[in-house]
Scaffold this motif. Structure first.
Motif, PDB file in Angstrom:
ATOM      1  N   TYR A  22      20.294  38.301  81.407  1.00 51.72           N
ATOM      2  CA  TYR A  22      19.595  38.835  80.963  1.00 51.72           C
ATOM      3  C   TYR A  22      19.824  39.748  79.562  1.00 51.72           C
ATOM      4  O   TYR A  22      21.155  40.392  80.385  1.00 51.72           O
ATOM      5  CB  TYR A  22      18.741  39.239  81.841  1.00 51.72           C
ATOM      6  CG  TYR A  22      19.150  40.451  82.230  1.00 51.72           C
ATOM      7  CD1 TYR A  22      18.773  41.858  82.342  1.00 51.72           C
ATOM      8  CD2 TYR A  22      19.646  40.125  83.390  1.00 51.72           C
ATOM      9  CE1 TYR A  22      19.890  42.562  83.154  1.00 51.72           C
ATOM     10  CE2 TYR A  22      20.490  41.014  84.841  1.00 51.72           C
ATOM     11  CZ  TYR A  22      20.308  42.707  84.851  1.00 51.72           C
ATOM     12  OH  TYR A  22      20.781  43.283  85.227  1.00 51.72           O
ATOM     13  N   ARG A  23      19.670  40.307  78.632  1.00 56.17           N
ATOM     14  CA  ARG A  23      19.894  41.305  77.901  1.00 56.17           C
ATOM     15  C   ARG A  23      19.129  42.688  78.606  1.00 56.17           C
ATOM     16  O   ARG A  23      18.223  43.053  78.550  1.00 56.17           O
ATOM     17  CB  ARG A  23      18.965  40.781  76.393  1.00 56.17           C
ATOM     18  CG  ARG A  23      20.251  40.146  75.630  1.00 56.17           C
ATOM     19  CD  ARG A  23      19.811  40.032  74.210  1.00 56.17           C
ATOM     20  NE  ARG A  23      19.366  41.174  74.104  1.00 56.17           N
ATOM     21  CZ  ARG A  23      20.560  41.597  72.384  1.00 56.17           C
ATOM     22  NH1 ARG A  23      21.879  39.942  72.689  1.00 56.17           N
ATOM     23  NH2 ARG A  23      20.382  42.218  72.124  1.00 56.17           N
ATOM     24  N   THR A  24      19.847  43.766  78.674  1.00 58.56           N
ATOM     25  CA  THR A  24      19.105  44.837  79.730  1.00 58.56           C
ATOM     26  C   THR A  24      18.235  45.734  78.411  1.00 58.56           C
ATOM     27  O   THR A  24      17.063  45.818  78.794  1.00 58.56           O
ATOM     28  CB  THR A  24      20.278  45.858  79.902  1.00 58.56           C
ATOM     29  OG1 THR A  24      20.811  45.706  78.435  1.00 58.56           O
ATOM     30  CG2 THR A  24      21.436  44.980  80.444  1.00 58.56           C
ATOM     31  N   ASP A  25      18.954  45.200  77.116  1.00 56.88           N
ATOM     32  CA  ASP A  25      17.549  46.303  76.539  1.00 56.88           C
ATOM     33  C   ASP A  25      15.977  45.611  76.249  1.00 56.88           C
ATOM     34  O   ASP A  25      15.365  46.290  76.269  1.00 56.88           O
ATOM     35  CB  ASP A  25      18.392  46.237  74.482  1.00 56.88           C
ATOM     36  CG  ASP A  25      18.047  44.958  74.723  1.00 56.88           C
ATOM     37  OD1 ASP A  25      17.909  43.946  74.554  1.00 56.88           O
ATOM     38  OD2 ASP A  25      17.909  44.601  72.921  1.00 56.88           O
ATOM     39  N   PHE A  65      14.461  43.513  79.163  1.00 58.36           N
ATOM     40  CA  PHE A  65      14.333  44.190  79.770  1.00 58.36           C
ATOM     41  C   PHE A  65      13.860  45.724  80.118  1.00 58.36           C
ATOM     42  O   PHE A  65      12.487  45.612  81.085  1.00 58.36           O
ATOM     43  CB  PHE A  65      14.692  43.811  81.655  1.00 58.36           C
ATOM     44  CG  PHE A  65      15.192  42.371  81.361  1.00 58.36           C
ATOM     45  CD1 PHE A  65      14.503  41.087  81.114  1.00 58.36           C
ATOM     46  CD2 PHE A  65      15.557  41.684  82.983  1.00 58.36           C
ATOM     47  CE1 PHE A  65      14.582  39.984  81.233  1.00 58.36           C
ATOM     48  CE2 PHE A  65      15.195  40.739  83.343  1.00 58.36           C
ATOM     49  CZ  PHE A  65      14.984  39.926  82.803  1.00 58.36           C
ATOM     50  N   SER A  66      14.529  46.368  79.565  1.00 60.41           N
ATOM     51  CA  SER A  66      13.885  47.742  79.864  1.00 60.41           C
ATOM     52  C   SER A  66      13.189  47.745  78.621  1.00 60.41           C
ATOM     53  O   SER A  66      11.656  48.769  79.315  1.00 60.41           O
ATOM     54  CB  SER A  66      15.256  48.650  78.677  1.00 60.41           C
ATOM     55  OG  SER A  66      14.379  50.397  79.086  1.00 60.41           O
ATOM     56  N   LYS A  67      12.383  47.436  78.080  1.00 57.43           N
ATOM     57  CA  LYS A  67      11.112  46.928  77.204  1.00 57.43           C
ATOM     58  C   LYS A  67       9.967  46.717  77.381  1.00 57.43           C
ATOM     59  O   LYS A  67       9.466  47.625  77.228  1.00 57.43           O
ATOM     60  CB  LYS A  67      11.565  46.550  75.177  1.00 57.43           C
ATOM     61  CG  LYS A  67      10.353  46.934  74.463  1.00 57.43           C
ATOM     62  CD  LYS A  67      10.746  45.783  73.463  1.00 57.43           C
ATOM     63  CE  LYS A  67       9.991  46.085  72.127  1.00 57.43           C
ATOM     64  NZ  LYS A  67      10.316  45.584  71.231  1.00 57.43           N
ATOM     65  N   GLY A 114      10.335  46.841  80.935  1.00 60.99           N
ATOM     66  CA  GLY A 114       9.981  46.873  81.948  1.00 60.99           C
ATOM     67  C   GLY A 114      10.089  46.581  83.478  1.00 60.99           C
ATOM     68  O   GLY A 114       9.748  46.241  84.602  1.00 60.99           O
ATOM     69  N   THR A 171      13.274  44.860  86.428  1.00 59.61           N
ATOM     70  CA  THR A 171      13.764  44.926  87.403  1.00 59.61           C
ATOM     71  C   THR A 171      14.294  43.760  87.394  1.00 59.61           C
ATOM     72  O   THR A 171      13.512  43.206  88.166  1.00 59.61           O
ATOM     73  CB  THR A 171      14.014  46.553  88.514  1.00 59.61           C
ATOM     74  OG1 THR A 171      13.492  47.202  87.924  1.00 59.61           O
ATOM     75  CG2 THR A 171      15.442  46.437  89.219  1.00 59.61           C
ATOM     76  N   GLU A 185      27.466  46.339  78.974  1.00 56.49           N
ATOM     77  CA  GLU A 185      26.060  47.363  79.278  1.00 56.49           C
ATOM     78  C   GLU A 185      25.393  46.836  78.455  1.00 56.49           C
ATOM     79  O   GLU A 185      23.934  47.114  78.769  1.00 56.49           O
ATOM     80  CB  GLU A 185      26.781  48.639  78.872  1.00 56.49           C
ATOM     81  CG  GLU A 185      26.250  48.573  77.276  1.00 56.49           C
ATOM     82  CD  GLU A 185      27.407  49.178  76.993  1.00 56.49           C
ATOM     83  OE1 GLU A 185      28.332  49.540  76.021  1.00 56.49           O
ATOM     84  OE2 GLU A 185      28.800  48.669  77.297  1.00 56.49           O
ATOM     85  N   SER A 186      24.901  45.752  77.786  1.00 57.50           N
ATOM     86  CA  SER A 186      24.034  44.726  77.249  1.00 57.50           C
ATOM     87  C   SER A 186      23.446  43.897  77.504  1.00 57.50           C
ATOM     88  O   SER A 186      22.547  43.350  77.373  1.00 57.50           O
ATOM     89  CB  SER A 186      24.016  45.144  75.757  1.00 57.50           C
ATOM     90  OG  SER A 186      24.485  46.115  74.893  1.00 57.50           O
TER      91      SER A 186
END
Length: 450
Positions: free
Chosen positions: A174-177, A179-181, A183, A185, A313-314
């Motif tokens: 998964y791309r962290t950006d 998943f962050s967008k 919401g 986890t 980190e991405s």
């Protein structure tokens, strides 16, 4: 790989723990022994290891994974250091239809001397003598340190036709950006893996976030049709019955699994080009690293390619979704000597060198694979990178269904795999209904067993 299958309603108790996977083998060995060996090719004679004065010019062909190509070239150079008159050229196996390419190369007498081949492919070429028996070049009890599942899968009628090198499995990138967008986890443990319904809901949100697709999937041409099978087993379905012959996919569970996966294409969650036969590793990974897809289901070995395109980190790794049970892909490769090799004794000696304990450890730690020697599975490996991620892959590998492993290591699976590639693509592109697809796959399995 963990020896413990987590106690959870979402995890199939019949799945293979690491040690159970390595112990399993009797059924596969019986199935392999049932095959008929055609008129044998000449083995080249002898049985001793190639000495330092051996002379040979060999070609090894491997998949288009840059890091692996580099590692095989290292092994070739290391071998040449003690065998100065042996030259080994490492080439890439072309993408696309492996069987068409390899069969054509064999027929024309131009096949590579050594071929990297999957568990799902080896049976066909052992039966038609495309790869040669290696027993004359192996020491007594050579296979004792290999997991029985893998060692039996390398044999036909009791003859060894390849040396197991590694195994691997799938998980969810998964791309962290993204998943962050949205919401989200990712699950923290295997028993908390998303359900199939939850996965689709999240995929829909990922598609909105990327503005393109949610997911790319690790198909890579005709030989990779089997990579869909974990989703069949997650739904409680099976490809064949316990007898290893009778088709079982034409069932409510089988149709449900096909329907679920077809929906990913119908809703535009997976690119329509990302079918079994329409895909390759580069395009699948590219969709993920360019942000066209926010998730990717693929194997541990592909992490090196992802790392080249995205900073650590991405992106991250989490578990495969689960249905009635958890499941994942049975992957891995062997090295075999082809029928057109003019120096089979030297080729056999080299692949034993590549697959010895020291080099298997290096290959797995450097190229991010899981070992098949029991001496290595009993000790922790120090991976060059992605130590945490490899631990997750090792845990995910405990969910490989035992019944699925038995099917895929059967000698007739290569023909079944071709049926899967043809029929699944017709289903994914909407040219066949899931029910028709299940019937067509069943017919293909019957023909393969005839």
């Amino acid at each position: 790989m963990s020896d413990r299958t987590p106690v959870s309603a979402g995890v199939d108790r019949s799945s293979l723990s690491r040690r159970k996977l390595l112990r399993y083998g009797a059924t596969a060995a019986a199935a392999v022994g049932a095959g008929s060996l055609l008129a044998a090719c000449g083995s080249g004679g002898g049985g001793a290891a190639a000495g330092p004065d051996a002379r040979a010019d060999l070609v090894l062909s491997s998949w288009q994974i840059p890091l692996d190509i580099e590692t095989y070239r290292k092994f070739a150079a290391d071998y040449k250091a003690t065998h100065p008159n042996v030259n080994i050229t490492v080439r890439e196996t072309p993408g696309g239809d492996f069987n068409q390419w390899f069969t054509t190369q064999l027929a024309g007498g131009s096949a590579p001397d050594i071929i990297r081949i999957t568990w799902q492919q080896i049976g066909r070429y052992a039966k038609n003598n495309g790869v040669v028996a290696l027993d004359d070049y192996l020491a007594p009890n050579y296979g004792a340190d290999f997991g029985p599942t893998f060692w039996s899968a390398a044999q036909l009628n009791g003859k060894v036709h390849g040396i197991p090198q590694h195994t691997d499995t799938f998980a969810t990138f998964y791309r962290t950006d993204v998943f962050s967008k949205i919401g989200v986890t990712p699950p923290a443990s295997l028993d908390q893996a998303w359900t199939l319904d939850q996965f689709v809901d999240i995929a829909r949100e990922v598609k909105k976030a990327t503005g393109a697709y949610a997911l790319s999937y690790g198909f890579g041409g005709v030989p990779t049709g089997y990579r869909w099978l974990p989703f069949l087993y997650m739904h409680g379905g099976r490809l064949v019955a316990d007898d290893g012959v009778t088709p079982a996919i034409d069932s409510p569970e089988g149709v449900a699994a096909l329907t679920w996966f077809q929906r990913l294409y119908a809703e535009g969650l997976i690119p329509m080009s990302n079918t079994v036969k329409g895909s390759n590793d580069a395009s699948t990974v590219n969709s993920f690293i360019t942000g066209q897809a926010g998730m990717m289901i693929f194997g541990d070995w592909i992490m090196s390619d992802v790392s080249k395109g995205l900073p650590q980190e991405s992106w991250g790794i989490t578990y495969m979704p689960r249905g009635k049970s958890a499941a994942s892909d049975l992957g891995g490769n062997l090295l075999a000597v082809t029928a057109t090799c003019k120096n089979p004794a030297v080729a056999a000696d080299f692949i034993q060198f590549v697959c010895n304990e020291q080099n298997m450890r290096y290959f797995c730690e450097n190229d991010l694979f899981l070992p098949v020697r029991t001496s290595l599975t009993k000790q922790p490996l120090s991976y060059k990178s992605q130590q945490k991620q490899m631990a997750l892959f090792s845990e995910q590998a405990t969910t490989v269904p035992e019944s699925m492993a038995k099917v895929q290591t059967a000698p007739n699976f290569n023909a079944i795999n071709q049926v899967l590639a043809d029929e699944l693509d017709l289903c994914w592109t909407g040219q066949k209904t899931p029910a028709d697809t299940a019937r067509s796959i069943s017919d293909g399995i019957r023909n393969a067993a005839a």
